[in-house]
Design an enzyme around this catalytic site. Structure first.
Site, short mmCIF file in Angstrom:
data_model
loop_
_atom_site.label_atom_id
_atom_site.label_comp_id
_atom_site.label_asym_id
_atom_site.label_seq_id
_atom_site.Cartn_x
_atom_site.Cartn_y
_atom_site.Cartn_z
N GLU A 117 -86.13 -52.86 -0.28
CA GLU A 117 -87.58 -52.97 -0.39
C GLU A 117 -88.07 -54.42 -0.44
O GLU A 117 -89.21 -54.71 -0.15
CB GLU A 117 -88.07 -52.22 -1.64
CG GLU A 117 -89.58 -52.10 -1.78
CD GLU A 117 -90.20 -51.26 -0.66
OE1 GLU A 117 -91.40 -51.44 -0.41
OE2 GLU A 117 -89.48 -50.44 -0.07
N ARG A 154 -82.16 -73.54 21.67
CA ARG A 154 -82.45 -73.93 23.05
C ARG A 154 -83.00 -75.35 23.14
O ARG A 154 -82.97 -75.98 24.18
CB ARG A 154 -83.46 -72.96 23.68
CG ARG A 154 -82.95 -71.54 23.78
CD ARG A 154 -83.96 -70.61 24.44
NE ARG A 154 -83.97 -70.80 25.89
CZ ARG A 154 -84.87 -71.48 26.56
NH1 ARG A 154 -85.86 -72.08 25.92
NH2 ARG A 154 -84.81 -71.58 27.86
N ASP A 169 -90.62 -74.26 29.79
CA ASP A 169 -90.78 -72.88 29.33
C ASP A 169 -92.24 -72.53 29.07
O ASP A 169 -93.07 -73.39 28.80
CB ASP A 169 -90.00 -72.65 28.02
CG ASP A 169 -88.52 -72.54 28.26
OD1 ASP A 169 -88.12 -72.30 29.41
OD2 ASP A 169 -87.76 -72.71 27.30
#
Length: 247
Positions: A117, A154, A169
């Site tokens: 939880e 990356r 990108d």
């Protein structure tokens, strides 16, 4: 970069040994280690969770195994540090391209993956920031951690084969990436736009900018609201809106 992960399910991180990240680990550009923090529990039943004080549904991760697992990372590190510690939490700040780029500037990252939880709130005293993939809840933090790690590494030098790959990108400059094509120039009647095989680099750059603006306008107009457009980009965007209205 060093990356440490605290998880109850280390085997889930097997994909990290594959593809570009796996090659970066093999080359020594990236150090990756997963610690099962259940190994650090002092509970005689080997539990890492308990009921919340005050009642309520579900179980909470207890503080002790996490504290001791972080301490073990510090002991293994020559700087006696766990680096920049990130807690995967649905209530955390939203992870995005800019956060990944910022995280890539750290030499050492440690991700804490939760289950059940939630966490004993005192765990957060170990943490530098809390991050979430979005406004939804996963069964655990492992998938979120893998996504964040993949997006972050990356940006590291020598991880991608081409250093320009990350800089082009989507989201890098606030726009979605333009359409791209490879050989053959004509595939089953579908031709590559003539400009891309024209050899005119300026026209190619202009076409790519316009296509990036068009894709962003159609798919993610919210990105344009947060971007300071140049006069050229404003003019191109006006042209795009006119063209779309005429279709």
């Amino acid at each position: 970069m060093k990356i440490d992960v605290l998880s109850l399910f280390p085997k889930m991180f097997a994909p990290m040994q594959e593809s570009i990240i796996g090659k970066a680990i093999e080359r020594g550009a990236l150090s990756f280690n997963v610690t099962d923090f259940r190994d650090y529990t002092t509970n005689k039943h080997n539990n890492v969770d308990d009921y919340p004080f005050g009642g309520g549904a579900g179980m909470l991760l207890t503080a002790q195994p996490i504290f001791d697992a972080i301490a073990s990372i510090k002991e293994r590190d020559e700087t006696q540090s766990a680096g920049h510690v990130i807690l995967l939490d649905p209530a955390g700040a939203k992870f995005d391209h800019q956060v990944a780029e910022r995280l890539a500037k750290h030499d050492h990252l440690t991700f804490i993956c939760g289950h059940y939880e939630g966490y004993d709130e005192r765990i957060k005293t170990l943490v530098d920031e809390e991050l979430s993939l979005g406004d939804y809840v996963l069964t655990g933090g492992e998938l979120g951690a893998m996504v964040m790690i993949d997006a972050t590494v990356r940006f590291l030098p020598d991880v991608l084969g081409n250093r320009e790959s990350a800089s082009g990108d989507s989201f890098q400059d606030g726009l979605l990436e333009y359409p791209q094509y490879t050989r053959p120039a004509d595939f089953r009647g579908m031709r590559v736009p003539d400009v891309l095989i024209s050899g005119n680099h300026q026209k190619i750059a202009d076409w790519r900018l316009k296509e990036s603006l068009k894709k962003t306008y159609l798919r993610r107009p919210d990105l344009l609201e947060n971007r300071q457009l140049t006069k050229e980009e404003r003019d191109l965007l006006d042209d795009i809106k006119t063209e779309l209205a005429e279709e």
